[in-house]
Design a protein around this motif. Sequence first.
Motif, mmCIF file in Angstrom:
data_model
loop_
_atom_site.group_PDB
_atom_site.id
_atom_site.type_symbol
_atom_site.label_atom_id
_atom_site.label_comp_id
_atom_site.label_asym_id
_atom_site.label_seq_id
_atom_site.Cartn_x
_atom_site.Cartn_y
_atom_site.Cartn_z
ATOM 1 N N THR A 1 0.662 -1.247 -0.051
ATOM 2 C CA THR A 1 -0.143 -0.022 0.026
ATOM 3 C C THR A 1 0.948 1.087 0.155
ATOM 4 O OG1 THR A 1 -0.171 -0.260 2.446
ATOM 5 C CG2 THR A 1 -1.944 -0.953 1.355
ATOM 6 N N VAL A 2 0.122 2.373 -0.810
ATOM 7 C CA VAL A 2 0.803 3.680 -0.688
ATOM 8 C C VAL A 2 -0.359 4.372 -0.214
ATOM 9 C CG1 VAL A 2 1.964 5.697 -1.738
ATOM 10 C CG2 VAL A 2 2.495 3.524 -2.061
ATOM 11 N N GLN A 3 -0.604 5.252 0.879
ATOM 12 C CA GLN A 3 -1.828 5.597 1.224
ATOM 13 C C GLN A 3 -1.446 7.213 1.733
ATOM 14 O OE1 GLN A 3 -4.585 4.126 0.884
ATOM 15 N NE2 GLN A 3 -6.001 5.886 1.774
ATOM 16 N N ALA A 4 -2.294 8.019 1.413
ATOM 17 C CA ALA A 4 -2.319 9.487 2.139
ATOM 18 C C ALA A 4 -3.392 9.518 2.953
ATOM 19 C CB ALA A 4 -2.644 10.430 0.968
ATOM 20 N N VAL A 5 -2.891 10.147 4.133
ATOM 21 C CA VAL A 5 -3.876 10.275 5.572
ATOM 22 C C VAL A 5 -3.699 11.555 5.867
ATOM 23 C CG1 VAL A 5 -4.736 9.311 7.670
ATOM 24 C CG2 VAL A 5 -3.761 7.928 5.959
ATOM 25 N N GLY A 6 -4.343 12.595 5.508
ATOM 26 C CA GLY A 6 -4.291 13.958 6.079
ATOM 27 C C GLY A 6 -2.911 14.469 5.419
ATOM 28 N N ASP A 7 -2.002 14.808 5.929
ATOM 29 C CA ASP A 7 -0.986 15.164 5.369
ATOM 30 C C ASP A 7 0.327 14.306 5.466
ATOM 31 O OD1 ASP A 7 -0.229 15.212 8.020
ATOM 32 O OD2 ASP A 7 0.715 17.259 8.144
ATOM 33 N N ALA A 8 -0.100 13.086 6.015
ATOM 34 C CA ALA A 8 0.963 12.014 6.088
ATOM 35 C C ALA A 8 0.857 11.224 4.600
ATOM 36 C CB ALA A 8 0.773 11.216 7.176
ATOM 37 N N ALA B 1 6.166 2.487 6.949
ATOM 38 C CA ALA B 1 6.831 4.063 7.107
ATOM 39 C C ALA B 1 5.824 5.049 6.820
ATOM 40 C CB ALA B 1 8.241 4.158 6.269
ATOM 41 N N VAL B 2 6.097 6.216 7.487
ATOM 42 C CA VAL B 2 5.508 7.470 7.005
ATOM 43 C C VAL B 2 6.443 8.835 6.585
ATOM 44 C CG1 VAL B 2 5.566 8.021 9.402
ATOM 45 C CG2 VAL B 2 3.709 8.763 8.051
ATOM 46 N N SER B 3 5.733 9.593 5.672
ATOM 47 C CA SER B 3 6.640 10.849 5.355
ATOM 48 C C SER B 3 5.755 11.904 5.615
ATOM 49 C CB SER B 3 6.862 10.760 3.920
ATOM 50 O OG SER B 3 7.316 12.133 3.377
ATOM 51 N N HIS B 4 6.027 13.081 6.092
ATOM 52 C CA HIS B 4 5.326 14.310 6.420
ATOM 53 C C HIS B 4 5.701 15.401 5.360
ATOM 54 C CE1 HIS B 4 3.103 12.513 9.760
ATOM 55 N NE2 HIS B 4 4.191 12.214 9.910
ATOM 56 N N ASP B 5 6.507 15.083 4.285
ATOM 57 C CA ASP B 5 7.057 16.115 3.389
ATOM 58 C C ASP B 5 6.881 15.624 2.064
ATOM 59 O OD1 ASP B 5 8.994 14.275 3.358
ATOM 60 O OD2 ASP B 5 10.415 15.670 4.141
ATOM 61 N N TRP C 1 11.534 9.810 5.119
ATOM 62 C CA TRP C 1 10.771 8.884 5.851
ATOM 63 C C TRP C 1 11.054 8.395 7.344
ATOM 64 C CZ3 TRP C 1 6.464 7.340 3.163
ATOM 65 C CH2 TRP C 1 6.390 7.382 1.833
ATOM 66 N N GLN C 2 9.964 7.968 7.881
ATOM 67 C CA GLN C 2 10.368 7.410 9.202
ATOM 68 C C GLN C 2 9.728 6.035 9.510
ATOM 69 O OE1 GLN C 2 8.910 10.826 9.420
ATOM 70 N NE2 GLN C 2 10.924 11.395 8.631
#
Length: 316
Positions: A79-86, A96-100, A105-106
């Motif tokens: 999966t690649v999933q956008a949730v809000g700004d994440a 992993a998650v990215s906020h930019d 990635w973290q």
Amino acid sequence: MAKTTRSSSTGSHDNAVQERRAAVERARAWRRTWWAGAAVAVVAVAAGGAFFATRGSGSSATTAGSSAAAPEVGGDLHTVQAVGDALFVGGHAAVAVSHDGGHQWQQVPSLHGADAMGWASTPDAVLVGGHPGLYRSTDAGATFTKATGAGAVADVHALGGTGTTVYLASPKSGLMASTDGGRSWQVRNAQAGRTFMGTILVDPKDPARLITPDLSAALATSSDGGLTWKSLGGPVGAMAVAWNPSDTRQLIAVGMDGAQASSDGGATWRPIDLPKDTSALTYDASGRTLYAGVLEGQSARTFRSTDAGASWTPTA
């Protein structure tokens, strides 16, 4: 005579369940083999470095070597999933998650081994499902805990929702629904959903309208909240589907035979080029950016498009 009839019916049901599970496993094995073979076939040496060509002559995205910004997900990228700004990427081993927008990635330690196959958001939680079960976050996806009690469901292969209405699909339980944000579940259709996989699209204007990938076919759709289903077409062996949140008639799906797009809600489809070996994709909340994910070894590499998939650039 009645006893013999019931026994035959039960046996037929069990055989059907086993066939659906086998279809999922065959599709997964085929997908992993195809990716591995394709990766070997397209690796070339140019100017002393390796590069991976993209699928189709119209796509311009390339991957130059490996990137430290590519997060580890394991041997599958589900999966690649956008949730809000994440922006999340999820695979068999890790999330992993990215906020930019995919630059940095973290890892999400609380989802290690969660096998993230589908995502859903409710007003107060983010949900993700996989082989181990269902996980819930109440801090916008920073940390997750495994659902217990009435909210627990085993082996979640597909998941999606809008508002407090959430749907999931399991090869064990079929299609299930929740009207309380995933705190409790009811079987909606015990036969449907056993080969669904990925994020289920649920129309925010009509929570009874669903679209989901079906590994054993193409896309499946329901207009009555999962009680009945019909084929929507799209790529064979569908693995992921995304729609533009500003216009849900705009669909892009990827399957084992490539990717296709629709501008009329699935009535007609056309081929579209994605970065080579894309296995998952998502729109951001605005509908202006489309993200695609590619598995490279044990890591995920993400690409973005701001022209509805006509061209792609790496996020990092």
